[in-house]
Design an enzyme around this catalytic site. Structure first.
Site, PDB file in Angstrom:
ATOM      1  N   SER A 150     115.566  37.769  49.877  1.00 29.44           N
ATOM      2  CA  SER A 150     116.255  36.554  49.434  1.00 29.44           C
ATOM      3  C   SER A 150     116.147  36.456  47.921  1.00 29.44           C
ATOM      4  CB  SER A 150     115.598  35.316  50.066  1.00 29.44           C
ATOM      5  OG  SER A 150     116.030  34.147  49.388  1.00 29.44           O
ATOM      6  N   HIS A 158     122.147  42.068  49.762  1.00 29.60           N
ATOM      7  CA  HIS A 158     123.532  42.083  49.285  1.00 29.60           C
ATOM      8  C   HIS A 158     124.079  43.507  49.273  1.00 29.60           C
ATOM      9  CE1 HIS A 158     121.731  38.501  47.172  1.00 29.60           C
ATOM     10  NE2 HIS A 158     122.781  37.939  47.741  1.00 29.60           N
TER      11      HIS A 158
HETATM   12  N1  ATP Z   1     118.080  39.770  53.525  1.00 27.68           N
HETATM   13  C1  ATP Z   1     119.390  39.722  53.724  1.00 27.68           C
HETATM   14  N2  ATP Z   1     119.957  40.494  54.663  1.00 27.68           N
HETATM   15  C2  ATP Z   1     121.293  40.451  54.875  1.00 27.68           C
HETATM   16  N3  ATP Z   1     122.141  39.652  54.202  1.00 27.68           N
HETATM   17  C3  ATP Z   1     121.624  38.866  53.257  1.00 27.68           C
HETATM   18  C4  ATP Z   1     120.240  38.850  52.965  1.00 27.68           C
HETATM   19  N4  ATP Z   1     120.023  37.968  51.978  1.00 27.68           N
HETATM   20  C5  ATP Z   1     121.219  37.433  51.665  1.00 27.68           C
HETATM   21  N5  ATP Z   1     122.184  37.964  52.431  1.00 27.68           N
HETATM   22  C6  ATP Z   1     123.592  37.603  52.435  1.00 27.68           C
HETATM   23  O1  ATP Z   1     124.168  37.790  51.174  1.00 27.68           O
HETATM   24  C7  ATP Z   1     125.216  36.841  50.990  1.00 27.68           C
HETATM   25  C8  ATP Z   1     125.002  36.140  49.707  1.00 27.68           C
HETATM   26  O2  ATP Z   1     123.793  35.405  49.787  1.00 27.68           O
HETATM   27  P1  ATP Z   1     123.116  34.702  48.545  1.00 27.68           P
HETATM   28  O3  ATP Z   1     123.778  35.153  47.300  1.00 27.68           O
HETATM   29  O4  ATP Z   1     122.951  33.260  48.817  1.00 27.68           O
HETATM   30  O5  ATP Z   1     121.696  35.396  48.550  1.00 27.68           O
HETATM   31  P2  ATP Z   1     120.353  34.929  49.165  1.00 27.68           P
HETATM   32  O6  ATP Z   1     119.350  35.963  48.890  1.00 27.68           O
HETATM   33  O7  ATP Z   1     120.602  34.452  50.560  1.00 27.68           O
HETATM   34  O8  ATP Z   1     119.996  33.735  48.252  1.00 27.68           O
HETATM   35  P3  ATP Z   1     119.140  32.499  48.619  1.00 27.68           P
HETATM   36  O9  ATP Z   1     118.003  32.545  47.698  1.00 27.68           O
HETATM   37  O10 ATP Z   1     120.143  31.428  48.311  1.00 27.68           O
HETATM   38  O11 ATP Z   1     118.731  32.559  50.049  1.00 27.68           O
HETATM   39  C9  ATP Z   1     125.153  35.881  52.186  1.00 27.68           C
HETATM   40  O12 ATP Z   1     126.133  36.272  53.129  1.00 27.68           O
HETATM   41  C10 ATP Z   1     123.769  36.125  52.702  1.00 27.68           C
HETATM   42  O13 ATP Z   1     123.628  35.849  54.081  1.00 27.68           O
END
Ligand code: ATP
Ligand code: PAF
Ligand code: BAL
Length: 291
Positions: A193, A39
């Site tokens: 993640s 993020h």
């Molecule tokens: N490792 C990463 N690299 C780049 N962007 C990311 C990454 N993890 C999440 N994002 C992006 O951050 C934004 C918000 O994602 P979210 O809040 O669902 O987090 P997440 O870590 O993907 O959570 P989840 O556990 O649901 O996978 C989305 O656009 C997602 O693609």
């Protein structure tokens, strides 16, 4: 922090005006909180390219088909605000469920069509209708009321989500540019993640097979060798503690499968998409393949 669409609109209008430009730029970073370095990369990309940066934090019930997954989704608002502040975000929009969905979940929703029922959509029914519906609402909530360039930032980790949001914006004429941001990985190769906090140390080691299989496909593509997708699938299925959902090589825009057998070499850009359950936690990952 803004808690309602009206507060958000006012804050954005003031900041755009303070930028003192004919056509200032606004970047929106939608998230579900529990923020990590992935993020942060989105917020930093938006900060580098825009006069005003807004991030949203909203755990969207509409995109969860599993109530247990929704209930245990990590919530870390104070730490999230610190991370976004450090990344230089100007305004955080953190509405309640009641504010986003007054009177209950919406009757009218965005349909993700056939692209939304494959891969993640096959395992999580109606997930992408929920994602597109909330992204449409968030894009409307942050829509600049004065002439401005409007951009929204999404992580390439959710490759199918990016493909669908691009289609929604094109198909429904949203006046916003979609900016994908490359996947951020931990030092061990695991894609960052929010759900990684649920992995035990052993799960985490087992989960590394996902990025290893993707790297195998990427290296074969770069070397001009046959992709041999079945061999990469075999690598994952042989790993104890990992239950493969899918590993597929697809066209980056349409997500249609491309030939990837033991004899098939790549003829253009492609994307390898993967999802697996590790210790009961569903993880996704992907990698670009170049011929
Ligand atoms: N490792 C990463 N690299 C780049 N962007 C990311 C990454 N993890 C999440 N994002 C992006 O951050 C934004 C918000 O994602 P979210 O809040 O669902 O987090 P997440 O870590 O993907 O959570 P989840 O556990 O649901 O996978 C989305 O656009 C997602 O693609
Ligand atoms: C884009 C999004 C914030 C919509 O809830 C979510 O799907 C996510 O975090 O990837
Ligand atoms: N980043 C995708 C959000 C979800 O898993 O619901």
């Amino acid at each position: 922090m803004a808690a309602t669409p009206a507060e958000l609109s006012n804050a954005i209008a003031e900041l755009l005006e303070a930028a003192g430009k004919d056509r200032p730029t606004l970047g929106l970073v939608p998230t579900m909180g529990a923020l990590h370095q992935g993020h942060a990369a989105l917020a930093q990309a938006a900060r580098a390219e825009n006069d005003v940066v807004v991030a949203s934090i909203f755990v969207n019930p509409l995109q969860f088909d599993d109530p247990a997954d929704l209930a245990r989704y990590p919530r870390t608002l104070e730490a999230d605000l610190d991370l976004l502040g450090a990344a230089g975000v100007d305004v955080v929009f953190a509405p309640t469920e009641e504010t986003m969905y007054p009177g209950g979940l919406p009757l009218v929703r965005v349909s993700s069509g056939s692209l939304g029922t494959r891969f993640e959509g096959a395992s999580r029914p109606r997930h992408f209708d929920g994602v597109l519906t909330v992204v449409a609402k968030l894009l409307h909530c942050a829509q600049p009321a004065v002439p401005a360039e409007y951009r929204a930032y999404f992580g390439q980790k959710d490759a199918q989500q990016v493909a669908l949001i691009r289609r929604m914006v094109a198909d429904l004429n949203f006046p916003v540019q979609i900016r994908p941001v490359p996947i951020v990985r931990a030092a061990d190769g695991l894609a960052e993640s929010s759900r990684n906090v649920f992995l035990s140390p052993e799960d985490r080691l087992n989960a590394l097979v996902l990025s290893a299989a993707l790297r195998q496909l990427r290296d074969r593509a770069e070397a001009g060798r046959p992709l041999d997708l079945p061999a990469a699938v075999g690598l994952i299925t042989a790993q104890a503690g990992v239950e493969l959902d899918y590993l597929q090589v697809v066209d980056p825009l349409t997500l249609d499968p491309v030939p990837a057998g033991p004899e098939d070499t790549l003829t253009g850009p492609a994307l390898a998409l993967a999802a697996a359950r590790v210790g009961g936690i569903r993880l996704i990952d992907n990698m670009e393949l170049q011929a």
